[in-house]
Scaffold this active site. Structure first.
Site, short mmCIF file in Angstrom:
data_model
loop_
_atom_site.label_atom_id
_atom_site.label_comp_id
_atom_site.label_asym_id
_atom_site.label_seq_id
_atom_site.Cartn_x
_atom_site.Cartn_y
_atom_site.Cartn_z
N CYS A 1 0.89 -1.16 0.00
CA CYS A 1 0.00 0.00 0.00
C CYS A 1 0.92 1.20 0.00
O CYS A 1 1.57 1.49 0.99
CB CYS A 1 -0.91 0.03 1.22
SG CYS A 1 -1.83 1.59 1.31
N CYS B 1 -0.51 4.37 2.56
CA CYS B 1 -0.34 4.28 4.01
C CYS B 1 -0.01 2.84 4.33
O CYS B 1 1.12 2.42 4.21
CB CYS B 1 -1.56 4.80 4.75
SG CYS B 1 -3.14 4.23 4.14
N SER B 2 -0.97 2.07 4.74
CA SER B 2 -0.65 0.68 5.04
C SER B 2 -1.92 -0.16 5.03
O SER B 2 -2.13 -0.99 5.90
CB SER B 2 0.01 0.57 6.40
OG SER B 2 -0.89 1.00 7.38
N CYS B 3 -2.77 0.08 4.05
CA CYS B 3 -3.97 -0.73 3.92
C CYS B 3 -3.56 -2.19 3.83
O CYS B 3 -2.61 -2.53 3.14
CB CYS B 3 -4.75 -0.34 2.66
SG CYS B 3 -5.36 1.35 2.75
#
Lengths: 128, 202
Positions: free
Chosen positions: B107, B110-112
C-alpha cells in the site's frame, strides 16, 4: 527458502526494516489507539476510507518534516491522525485534549508506586 | 529497577501515553467509545486474528478446486465462507501465483492491509522503504527477502487502497500431494500471502 531470511541477512539490509512475525503492537498504547479508531468507525463516526485518507496525510506530513518513516513511528502518526479526526469532527478540541493530557500527567505524578493513575479533572489547572 | 534505589518510582507515562489516555477519557465521557469494546478489540487483534486465517484460506484453495475458483472470482464471499470478514477487509481480491506470474502486495499511500485474514501488518510493510522500493524494484525487494525468481517470471505489484485489499495465493509447494488441509495451512507464511516469500515443503 525461508531459511535464507536470517537475522544476519536482515542486518545487512538496514533500509528495509523487518520483523520475525513478532508482536503486532510494540506497546499497549498503540493497541489502545488502534482499538479506539476501530470502535469509533464501527459506531459510524467516520468511513474507513476517510480514516485512510487522514492517516496517509499525517504520514506524508511527518515524512515532509523529516521522519524517516521506518514503521516504528507508525502509531504516533496514527494517534496524531485520530486526534485530528476528532477535532475536525468537533468531537473535541485541541484545548480539551491538552487539558485532559495535563490532568493525566498530574494523576500520573500523584499515583502510589505500582498503582494506576486516577484522573481528577481540572487537577492540572488548580496546581498551576 | 536498580536495587540500591532508596524509593521505588513509577516510570512516568510518556507523552504519547498521556495523549492516548486524554483521548480515551474524553471519548469515554462522551460515550463515543466503550472501554469494554476497546479491550475486546485489542485482545482479538493480539491473540485471535493473525495470518492463520489467511493460511486456512490458502490451504482450502489448494485442496478444493471449486473453492479456489470461487476465491479467484469473488474473494470477499469465498473468504467469508470460512467465517472471516471485518472492519477493513470487506473488499478482497486474491491474486494467484503461477509459474509465469509472481504477485506482490503493497500500500503505497499508508498501510492498507487485509486484517481479517492476515492480522495486523508487519513493521516493514508500514515502512516507507518497502512502500517506495517495491514499486520501482520488486525484484530487488524480493532478493532482500531471500527470494530469487527466474528471470522470465513476470512480477505484478498490487497497490492496496481504502476500497481494495489484495491477498496473494502462493504456489502450492512440490511434494505436498498427500497433505491434509491442516498440514498445508502450516506451510503458509504471512509473507507468502503478501508476496515476499515463496513456499517450499519443509
Amino acid at each position: 527458502m525461508k531459511d535464507q531470511i536470517k537475522g544476519s541477512d536482515l542486518k545487512r539490509t538496514p533500509h528495509l526494516p523487518h520483523d520475525e512475525g513478532g508482536p503486532v503492537f510494540n506497546a499497549p498504547w498503540e493497541a489502545k489507539a488502534f482499538a479506539m479508531t476501530v470502535d469509533l468507525h464501527k459506531r459510524g463516526l467516520f468511513a474507513w476510507s476517510e480514516w485512510c485518507e487522514t492517516l496517509s496525510e499525517e504520514i506524508k506530513s511527518a515524512q515532509a518534516a523529516g521522519d524517516p518513516d521506518l514503521g516504528d513511528t507508525y502509531y504516533k502518526h496514527w494517534l496524531s491522525a485520530l486526534e485530528r479526526m476528532m477535532t475536525t469532527k468537533k468531537v473535541t478540541d485541541v484545548q480539551s485534549l491538552r487539558a485532559a493530557k495535563e490532568d493525566w500527567r498530574a494523576a500520573d505524578q500523584h499515583r502510589g508506586f505500582g498503582e494506576a493513575p486516577v484522573l481528577v479533572k481540572g487537577a492540572a489547572r488548580s496546581e498551576a | 529497577m536498580p536495587h540500591d534505589h532508596p524509593h521505588p518510582h513509577n516510570r512516568p507515562l510518556s507523552d504519547v501515553e498521556l495523549r492516548v489516555k486524554a483521548l480515551e477519557s474524553i471519548l469515554t465521557e462522551k460515550e463515543l467509545i466503550d472501554p469494554e469494546a476497546i479491550d475486546l478489540i485489542v485482545e482479538t487483534y493480539e491473540t485471535k486474528i493473525g495470518p492463520r486465517n489467511g493460511a486456512r484460506v490458502v490451504a482450502r484453495a489448494w485442496s478444493d478446486p471449486a473453492y479456489k475458483e470461487r476465491l479467484l472470482s469473488d474473494a470477499t464471499a469465498a473468504i467469508s465462507e470460512l467465517g472471516f470478514s471485518g472492519v477493513q477487509g470487506e473488499d478482497m481480491v486474491v491474486v494467484e501465483n503461477t509459474d509465469e506470474v509472481h504477485n506482490i502486495v503493497v500500500c503505497t499511500l499508508c498501510s492498507c492491509y487485509p486484517w481479517p485474514t492476515l492480522g495486523l501488518p508487519p513493521v516493514w510493510y508500514k515502512a516507507a522503504p518497502y512502500r517506495a522500493k517495491v514499486v520501482k524494484d520488486p525484484r530487488g525487494v524480493l532478493e532482500e527477502f531471500g527470494v530469487t525468481l527466474p528471470e522470465d517470471t513476470e512480477i505484478r505489484v498490487w497497490d492496496s487502497n481504502a476500497e481494495l485489499r489484495y491477498l496473494v495465493l502462493p504456489k502450492r509447494p512440490d511434494g505436498t500431494d498427500g497433505m491434509t488441509e491442516e498440514q498445508l495451512a502450516e506451510l503458509v507464511t504471512r509473507d507468502a500471502m503478501i508476496g515476499t516469500d515463496v513456499l517450499t515443503a519443509q
